[in-house]
Write a protein that holds these residues in place. Structure first.
Motif, PDB file in Angstrom:
ATOM      1  N   PRO B   9       0.803  -1.240   0.000  1.00  0.00           N
ATOM      2  CA  PRO B   9       0.000   0.000   0.000  1.00  0.00           C
ATOM      3  C   PRO B   9       0.830   1.282   0.000  1.00  0.00           C
ATOM      4  CG  PRO B   9      -0.641  -1.448   1.847  1.00  0.00           C
ATOM      5  CD  PRO B   9       0.365  -2.189   1.035  1.00  0.00           C
ATOM      6  N   GLY B  13       0.490   3.920  -2.882  1.00  0.00           N
ATOM      7  CA  GLY B  13       0.143   5.303  -2.560  1.00  0.00           C
ATOM      8  C   GLY B  13       1.111   6.280  -3.221  1.00  0.00           C
ATOM      9  N   TRP B  72      -0.694   9.356   3.977  1.00  0.00           N
ATOM     10  CA  TRP B  72      -1.807   8.509   3.532  1.00  0.00           C
ATOM     11  C   TRP B  72      -1.868   7.210   4.314  1.00  0.00           C
ATOM     12  CZ3 TRP B  72      -2.082   8.728  -2.573  1.00  0.00           C
ATOM     13  CH2 TRP B  72      -2.783   9.887  -2.937  1.00  0.00           C
ATOM     14  N   GLU B  73      -0.698   6.640   4.574  1.00  0.00           N
ATOM     15  CA  GLU B  73      -0.646   5.374   5.310  1.00  0.00           C
ATOM     16  C   GLU B  73      -1.193   5.570   6.736  1.00  0.00           C
ATOM     17  OE1 GLU B  73      -0.172   2.439   4.346  1.00  0.00           O
ATOM     18  OE2 GLU B  73       0.325   1.301   6.158  1.00  0.00           O
ATOM     19  N   GLU B  75      -3.337   7.903   7.592  1.00  0.00           N
ATOM     20  CA  GLU B  75      -4.783   8.098   7.397  1.00  0.00           C
ATOM     21  C   GLU B  75      -5.489   6.756   7.231  1.00  0.00           C
ATOM     22  OE1 GLU B  75      -5.688  10.678   4.131  1.00  0.00           O
ATOM     23  OE2 GLU B  75      -5.266  12.487   5.312  1.00  0.00           O
ATOM     24  N   ARG B  76      -4.880   5.874   6.431  1.00  0.00           N
ATOM     25  CA  ARG B  76      -5.469   4.571   6.139  1.00  0.00           C
ATOM     26  C   ARG B  76      -5.629   3.771   7.431  1.00  0.00           C
ATOM     27  NH1 ARG B  76      -4.067  -0.597   4.558  1.00  0.00           N
ATOM     28  NH2 ARG B  76      -1.919  -0.320   5.247  1.00  0.00           N
ATOM     29  N   ARG B  77      -4.623   3.890   8.331  1.00  0.00           N
ATOM     30  CA  ARG B  77      -4.660   3.077   9.539  1.00  0.00           C
ATOM     31  C   ARG B  77      -5.509   3.700  10.647  1.00  0.00           C
ATOM     32  NH1 ARG B  77       1.329   1.309  11.128  1.00  0.00           N
ATOM     33  NH2 ARG B  77       2.326   1.260   9.083  1.00  0.00           N
ATOM     34  N   GLY B  79      -7.929   6.424  10.064  1.00  0.00           N
ATOM     35  CA  GLY B  79      -9.179   7.027   9.618  1.00  0.00           C
ATOM     36  C   GLY B  79      -9.265   8.516   9.897  1.00  0.00           C
TER      37      GLY B  79
END
Lengths: 148, 148
Positions: B9, B13, B72-73, B75-77, B79
């Protein structure tokens, strides 16, 4: 000139930052009011400043000095180290943060920096004071983050 | 090429961020491995890169993309929205922060950016992952600040 406001700690801090840029002693004989003068831009003067092109590097330097002076004011009131961090696009807009530990003590957006300046010293002190209030309040609200 | 790591990911990204810079469709036919290739700089290659002069603007763009991919990573983890904020001196050193609310989720110092790059994709993923771990951990530690 506004001799009373010149003595205010925020203006005195700003003057120390300005004099710190002097590498040749050129400012030794300059008066405080002459050194602070470029920070004063009246509404009428702003109207005459075009928004074309990039803002002058001198303006961006003054923006940096302004936020550094606010950082000092927050340090003076809280006793904690505060670092300014600016991210300004060359077209004259961006962010100015004051960081204390892991806390964003002040989160400020700036724009139209071509016209950066204050109506008079009292307005400069008021705006800087409001930002410093924000910084002090957030450090008091999250003291553990400010020390993390 | 390292097809397994390309699917990670963080690399995906990064590739989205790289492809987002493409304004003319020039990258449409480019392979992922070719677009990510400039991020890979081996130790031997780094030794040959001089530290004179300012780092290339392309390098600074890649540093920005790297920290945006870490953001982003996180954010992904978590939220939660995370914004990168870099303050890099033109000589190739400075700070890269990831901000979440009023929290400095990641506080990173960078230097010698003339030689920015990673030994291979696995190292890139590992370094980005460590920064993301720091971000996630600090957001979990100070959830109220991250939402302030």
């Amino acid at each position: 000139m506004d001799t009373e406001n010149i003595k205010h700690p925020i203006i005195q801090g700003l003057l120390r930052l300005i004099r710190a840029e002097d590498r040749s002693g050129a400012y030794d004989t300059e008066l405080d009011e002459d050194l602070i003068a470029p920070f004063i831009v009246t509404k009428a003067q702003k109207r005459d400043l075009p928004m074309f092109d990039d803002p002058d590097p001198d303006i961006l330097m003054r923006v940096g000095q302004f936020y550094a002076a606010v950082a000092w004011e927050v340090e003076r009131r809280t006793g904690k180290p505060v670092a300014p961090l600016m991210n300004i696009h060359h077209e004259g807009w961006g962010k100015a943060l004051l960081i204390c530990g892991r806390l964003v003590a002040v989160n400020s957006h700036v724009r139209e920096l071509h016209r950066f300046g204050f109506e008079d010293l009292a307005v400069l002190i008021e705006k800087a004071g409001k930002l410093a209030d924000e910084g002090v309040a957030s450090i008091e609200k999250f003291p553990d983050v400010a020390e993390a």
